[in-house]
Design an enzyme around this catalytic site. Structure first.
Site, mmCIF file in Angstrom:
data_model
loop_
_atom_site.group_PDB
_atom_site.id
_atom_site.type_symbol
_atom_site.label_atom_id
_atom_site.label_comp_id
_atom_site.label_asym_id
_atom_site.label_seq_id
_atom_site.Cartn_x
_atom_site.Cartn_y
_atom_site.Cartn_z
ATOM 1 N N ASN A 54 0.834 -1.204 0.000
ATOM 2 C CA ASN A 54 0.000 0.000 0.000
ATOM 3 C C ASN A 54 0.870 1.256 0.000
ATOM 4 O OD1 ASN A 54 0.618 -0.839 2.645
ATOM 5 N ND2 ASN A 54 -1.150 0.189 3.523
ATOM 6 N N ILE A 55 0.351 2.263 -0.671
ATOM 7 C CA ILE A 55 1.099 3.507 -0.878
ATOM 8 C C ILE A 55 0.159 4.666 -0.554
ATOM 9 C CG2 ILE A 55 2.391 4.914 -2.540
ATOM 10 C CD1 ILE A 55 2.743 2.254 -4.198
ATOM 11 N N GLU A 56 0.410 5.327 0.573
ATOM 12 C CA GLU A 56 -0.491 6.400 1.013
ATOM 13 C C GLU A 56 -0.023 7.756 0.493
ATOM 14 O OE1 GLU A 56 -0.857 5.791 5.271
ATOM 15 O OE2 GLU A 56 -2.139 4.035 4.922
ATOM 16 N N CYS A 71 -4.181 0.703 -2.382
ATOM 17 C CA CYS A 71 -4.041 -0.531 -1.613
ATOM 18 C C CYS A 71 -2.987 -1.450 -2.236
ATOM 19 C CB CYS A 71 -5.366 -1.278 -1.576
ATOM 20 S SG CYS A 71 -6.651 -0.498 -0.595
ATOM 21 N N GLU A 78 -3.237 -4.585 -2.931
ATOM 22 C CA GLU A 78 -3.795 -5.460 -3.959
ATOM 23 C C GLU A 78 -3.836 -4.753 -5.309
ATOM 24 O OE1 GLU A 78 -4.932 -4.727 -0.951
ATOM 25 O OE2 GLU A 78 -6.454 -6.133 -0.272
ATOM 26 N N CYS A 121 -10.378 -4.558 0.616
ATOM 27 C CA CYS A 121 -11.448 -3.557 0.674
ATOM 28 C C CYS A 121 -12.386 -3.739 -0.528
ATOM 29 C CB CYS A 121 -10.865 -2.143 0.701
ATOM 30 S SG CYS A 121 -10.380 -1.513 -0.917
ATOM 31 N N CYS A 148 -10.914 -2.919 -4.014
ATOM 32 C CA CYS A 148 -10.011 -3.963 -4.526
ATOM 33 C C CYS A 148 -10.795 -5.197 -4.985
ATOM 34 C CB CYS A 148 -8.982 -4.338 -3.472
ATOM 35 S SG CYS A 148 -7.759 -3.039 -3.199
HETATM 36 N N1 THU Z 1 -5.305 -1.334 2.722
HETATM 37 C C1 THU Z 1 -4.789 -2.154 1.761
HETATM 38 O O1 THU Z 1 -3.703 -1.902 1.223
HETATM 39 N N2 THU Z 1 -5.483 -3.259 1.428
HETATM 40 C C2 THU Z 1 -6.641 -3.656 2.038
HETATM 41 O O2 THU Z 1 -7.199 -4.655 1.648
HETATM 42 C C3 THU Z 1 -7.186 -2.883 3.145
HETATM 43 C C4 THU Z 1 -6.578 -1.555 3.360
HETATM 44 C C5 THU Z 1 -4.527 -0.155 3.123
HETATM 45 C C6 THU Z 1 -5.082 1.168 2.712
HETATM 46 C C7 THU Z 1 -4.422 2.085 3.712
HETATM 47 O O3 THU Z 1 -3.118 2.411 3.258
HETATM 48 C C8 THU Z 1 -4.282 1.233 4.955
HETATM 49 O O4 THU Z 1 -4.425 -0.112 4.525
HETATM 50 C C9 THU Z 1 -5.315 1.524 6.028
HETATM 51 O O5 THU Z 1 -6.599 1.508 5.505
#
Ligand code: THU
Length: 139
Positions: free
Chosen positions: A45-47, A56, A58, A93, A96
């Protein structure tokens, strides 16, 4: 899928936790996407400071694969946790799941949730996204 393959995917997903860019949530997620040709696409994941552009793990894996011409997949492993500690399963989520619906057969595509190589659960996309809307609905 045989256990050795599942464990390889789990190890690959766990390896991705180190690359998660999560300065806001501190929730690390790693993914390993198995293509039908046997190749594995890795994601984290990359915020983003503006929050909504965050991606996310995925979708990172899916978009890496599709951007290289690979569009057929058999499974994805997802692991995650606060500060990278894997205490619970991290289910994908809704966004995804919808991306999976675009490229994967909901009857056969497998989603592996894991906390370590001995503790995992394998689900089909149809279980996580029942009656999903996909490419077939537009034909
Ligand atoms: N996140 C994912 O990368 N995949 C998921 O299936 C659930 C959530 C990430 C998004 C965000 O960077 C962090 O988790 C918190 O929501």
């Amino acid at each position: 899928m045989e256990k050795e393959r599942i464990q390889e995917l789990i190890q690959t997903a766990v390896g991705q936790l180190a690359y998660s860019y999560v300065p806001y949530s501190h929730f690390h997620v790693g993914a390993a996407l198995l293509a039908k040709d046997g190749s594995i696409y890795k994601g984290c994941n990359i915020e983003n400071a503006a929050y909504t552009p965050s991606n996310c793990a995925e979708r990172t894996a899916f978009f890496k694969a599709v951007s290289e011409g690979v569009k057929e997949f058999s499974a994805i492993c997802v692991v995650g946790g606060q500060d990278g500690k894997l205490t619970e399963y991290t289910p994908p989520c809704g966004v995804c799941r919808q991306v999976m619906m675009e490229f994967c057969d909901p009857e056969t595509f497998e989603i592996i949730l894991a906390t370590d190589t001995e503790h995992y659960q394998v689900l089909r996309l149809k279980e996580l996204l029942p009656m999903g809307f996909g490419p077939g609905n537009l034909t």
